[in-house]
Design an enzyme around this catalytic site. Structure first.
Site, short mmCIF file in Angstrom:
data_model
loop_
_atom_site.label_atom_id
_atom_site.label_comp_id
_atom_site.label_asym_id
_atom_site.label_seq_id
_atom_site.Cartn_x
_atom_site.Cartn_y
_atom_site.Cartn_z
CG HIS A 8 -7.90 -0.18 -10.85
ND1 HIS A 8 -7.18 0.66 -11.67
CD2 HIS A 8 -9.08 -0.43 -11.48
CE1 HIS A 8 -7.90 0.91 -12.76
NE2 HIS A 8 -9.04 0.25 -12.67
CB SER A 38 -11.39 2.13 -14.70
OG SER A 38 -10.50 1.04 -14.87
#
Length: 746
Positions: free
Chosen positions: A191, A85
């Site tokens: 996400h 990430s």
């Protein structure tokens, strides 16, 4: 093979980075400036550290500094990089997609946008595969839930509205095989489709950034395959709403030969995940796709040169513009270059202290928001007191970068400049605030600057309280020069050296001195002299230059503080239009300067004066015909009137010496011609045009031929920053072409 992996949100801990901020004070200061708060204080603040808008910048900075420390200590460069990430930004930074500051700006914006997300939630489902989690969601009509992370084959993170996550968690807790459902402490549905607004705003923000070619393959969270250069922005933006496919990313890397992994950053979260993946999953052995255009775009203007050098001096390009006497390398030139990520040196030779101080204050005011510059100091063998006063001035105004020109040895003034502010960092390394770039062309001079300062100078300076005992001690562990610029045949003072011989010799000398003294930091070697075209710059980098320094080409720009008449002459010159003449400031020794000769009498007349000086003991010994010619053609005034001007210019001590020594008196009179020839050129006096002294090398002639027929043919369109960028861009393009041709023939 080895992959460096960088952790993301969740790996933060109070006190992280404490051993790094002192080691990298300049980058820490940059982070503070970009963020608007102290990064070190943030990492001590547990409450803020767990807020997304603060967590992400904090992790990015600590990860980046950890990477620098790792590479500096081990010399190890990874074969691949990946990040979880937020950590993907560090992977891209390590690969050279952007510099430290650009990456932090992106992460800061990303954190701010993601922190705005409210009402969302996330949960980790442990014990089921991705397919099993998807089946449960479908069977229970939980179609408002997205898969956010695939951390391991049996650790899947789901994302959605908080109430939907709670509902889903209850469902999963009742499913056979689920070991645990762990609700994450987040406020947003990261996400997932619910981050679309953040993605769109980030997409607009990222558009203004220019990403450089990746030097190391980076595995994308979204595709679990290496980034493709042409899709870099889209892929990175898509990460905000897309799933983090960490499992397949690691499986792909497992499919490379003999792959090992090392986590760079705080904690060992990723190390644990990787251990689970390697134990539970098979490698993916897809072939790596290399974009067809990769070979054509692997080198850019910003990637040329030494990365550490650019980082130390806070530059985008490994490109410097050397100092030119009497402020020809003007404050305007210095500012222009700094604003574009290059560095110029203000030329102090021939200027008084007050003039230099005004220039420093002006430059510092213009660059108050950032930008690097330096001051050029020319050695004066006869008047070392003026050198001391110049160093006093530089220290007074906090000047950090000094270009030392025409020094044949290390002087107390230079040692004092280098020593001030030396301290030992938390990691034991020596932090030098003041940097000297020594411009030289002789190995024996290079050896002096590559050595620690002479002990007798250190002892004397310490005894006079000009430096502290600690500064003197630390100076014994570092070289006098922070970096070296090898000057081949150039405009102005020159030994007429050949770059092809000098560069390898000085680089080997540097390597030997590094081993001899076991320095902790490498002295970078730059190249100057003759650089006016992409071909010349390419040759310099291929010879091993960590940076390049231009000179003559900058004298024929709008920013150069010399007359339009001089620039008109320079614009017309070719490579053969220079000559060597005696140097006015080193007249007695016979040192040479390279000057423009086309359409000018200065080279011939200067040589004639030096010949007369060598042949005669006094001006009275010169025959009447020759003396009359000098008065009428050279001086356009009588010798006696010139001597009156000399007496007004020099100190009483100098004049007293001249009165006692006729040859000294003759030298002072002749040197007036050299000062006047320079002053007339800078002023642009048309009546004195044939006597203009214009320091210049063949590089400008080559440059003129390169830009002939373009908008840069006229000096009125030439700007120092534009020339620098164009030269670096064309050099990168040329290198790519040559390397491509070479590879095709292999």
């Amino acid at each position: 093979m080895i992959s460096f992996v960088f952790p993301g949100q969740g790996s933060q801990r109070i006190g992280m980075g404490e051993d790094l901020f002192g080691r990298y004070p300049e980058l820490t200061a940059k982070a503070d400036h970009i963020l608007g708060y102290s990064i070190q204080e943030l990492c001590r603040d547990g409450e803020r550290l767990n807020q997304t808008q603060f967590t992400q910048p904090a992790l990015y900075v600590v990860n980046a500094l950890s990477y620098l420390k790792k590479t500096e200590e081990t010399g190890l460069k990874p074969d691949f990089t990946a990040g979880h990430s937020l950590g993907e930004y560090n992977a891209l930074y390590a690969s050279g997609a952007f510099d430290f500051e650009e990456g932090l700006q992106l992460v800061k914006k990303r954190g701010e946008l993601m922190s705005r997300a409210k009402g969302g939630g996330m949960a980790a489902v442990i014990g089921l595969t991705h397919e099993q989690v998807t089946d449960v969601l479908r069977e229970n009509h939980l179609d408002m839930i997205d898969i956010a992370n695939m951390n391991t084959p049996q650790q899947i993170v789901i994302s959605g509205y908080k109430e939907d996550i709670e509902k889903a968690a209850s469902v999963f807790e009742a499913v056979n095989g689920v070991k645990m459902v762990h609700r994450l402490n987040v406020s947003g549905a990261f996400h997932s489709r619910y981050m679309l607004e953040a993605k769109e705003e980030f997409s607009r923000f990222i558009e203004s950034f220019h990403f450089k070619p990746l030097s190391i393959p980076v595995i994308s969270n979204v595709t679990a395959r290496p980034y493709e250069q042409r899709e870099l922005k889209e892929t990175l933006t898509g990460q905000i709403t897309g799933s983090v496919n960490w499992t397949d990313s690691i499986r792909f890397l497992m499919g490379r030969k003999n792959m090992s992994f090392e986590e760079i950053g705080p904690g060992k979260v990723l190390t644990g995940l990787i251990q689970r993946i390697t134990a539970e999953a098979e490698p993916i052995t897809d072939e790596i796709k290399v974009p067809a255009e990769a070979g054509k775009s692997s080198i850019t203007a910003a990637s040329l040169g030494n990365e550490e050098f650019k980082r130390d001096y806070q530059l985008k390009y490994a490109y410097l513009a050397g100092g030119m006497y009497r402020g020809i390398s003007s404050k305007e030139m210095v500012v222009k270059l700094a604003e574009k990520g290059m560095m110029g040196f203000f030329g102090t030779g021939g200027l008084n202290i007050a003039h230099v101080e005004d220039a420093i204050l002006s430059i510092q005011h213009e660059l108050r928001d950032g930008g690097s510059f330096g001051i050029n100091v020319v050695h004066n063998m006869k008047h070392t007191d003026s050198e001391e006063k110049m160093i006093d001035l530089l220290l007074k105004h906090g000047i950090q970068n000094l270009e030392a020109s025409a020094f044949l040895t290390v002087t107390p003034a230079l040692v004092r400049f280098r020593a001030k502010g030396l301290k030992r960092g938390a990691g034991g390394q020596i932090i030098a605030r003041q940097r000297i770039i020594a411009k030289l062309s002789r190995p024996e001079v290079a050896e002096a600057f590559l050595s620690p300062a002479p002990d007798h100078i250190l002892q004397k300076l310490a005894a006079e309280n000009k430096i502290t005992a600690e500064e003197a001690s630390l100076m014994r562990e570092i070289p006098v020069a922070h970096d070296i610029c090898v000057e081949a045949d150039s405009g102005g003072h020159t030994d007429g050296g050949v770059a092809y011989s000098l560069m390898p010799a000085i680089i080997r000398l540097r390597d030997d001195m590094m081993k001899k003294y076991r320095y902790g930091k490498t002295v970078r070697i730059g190249a100057a002299g003759g650089i006016g075209t992409p071909e010349a710059a390419m040759a310099a980098f291929m010879l091993g230059a960590d940076f390049i320094v231009t000179g003559s080409i900058n004298q024929c720009t709008v920013e150069a503080a010399t007359s339009g008449l001089v620039k008109d002459l320079l614009q017309q010159m070719n490579v053969q239009d220079t000559a060597y003449a005696p140097a006015g400031d080193m007249f007695e020794s016979g040192s040479k300067v390279q000057v423009l000769k086309k359409g000018l009498f200065f080279p011939t007349r200067a040589s004639k004066l030096h010949e007369l000086y060598q042949r005669h003991r006094s001006i009275e010994e010169i025959d009447e015909k020759t003396l009359r010619q000098i008065e009428e053609k050279y001086f356009k005034a009588s010798v006696s009137s010139i001597y009156d001007k000399v007496k007004a210019h020099y100190s009483n001590e100098d004049i007293s010496k001249a009165e006692r020594n006729p040859k000294e008196k003759m030298a002072l009179i002749f040197k007036w011609y050299f000062r006047q020839s320079s002053a007339s050129a800078i002023k642009g006096d048309p009546d004195a045009k044939v006597d203009f002294q214009i320091h210049c090398g063949p590089a400008l002639g080559a440059f003129n031929q390169w830009v002939k027929g373009t908008e840069l043919e006229s000096w009125k369109n030439r700007h120092a920053d534009g020339i620098g960028m164009r030269l670096m861009e064309e050099t990168a393009s040329l290198l790519n072409q040559k390397l491509g041709s070479f590879l095709q023939t292999c």
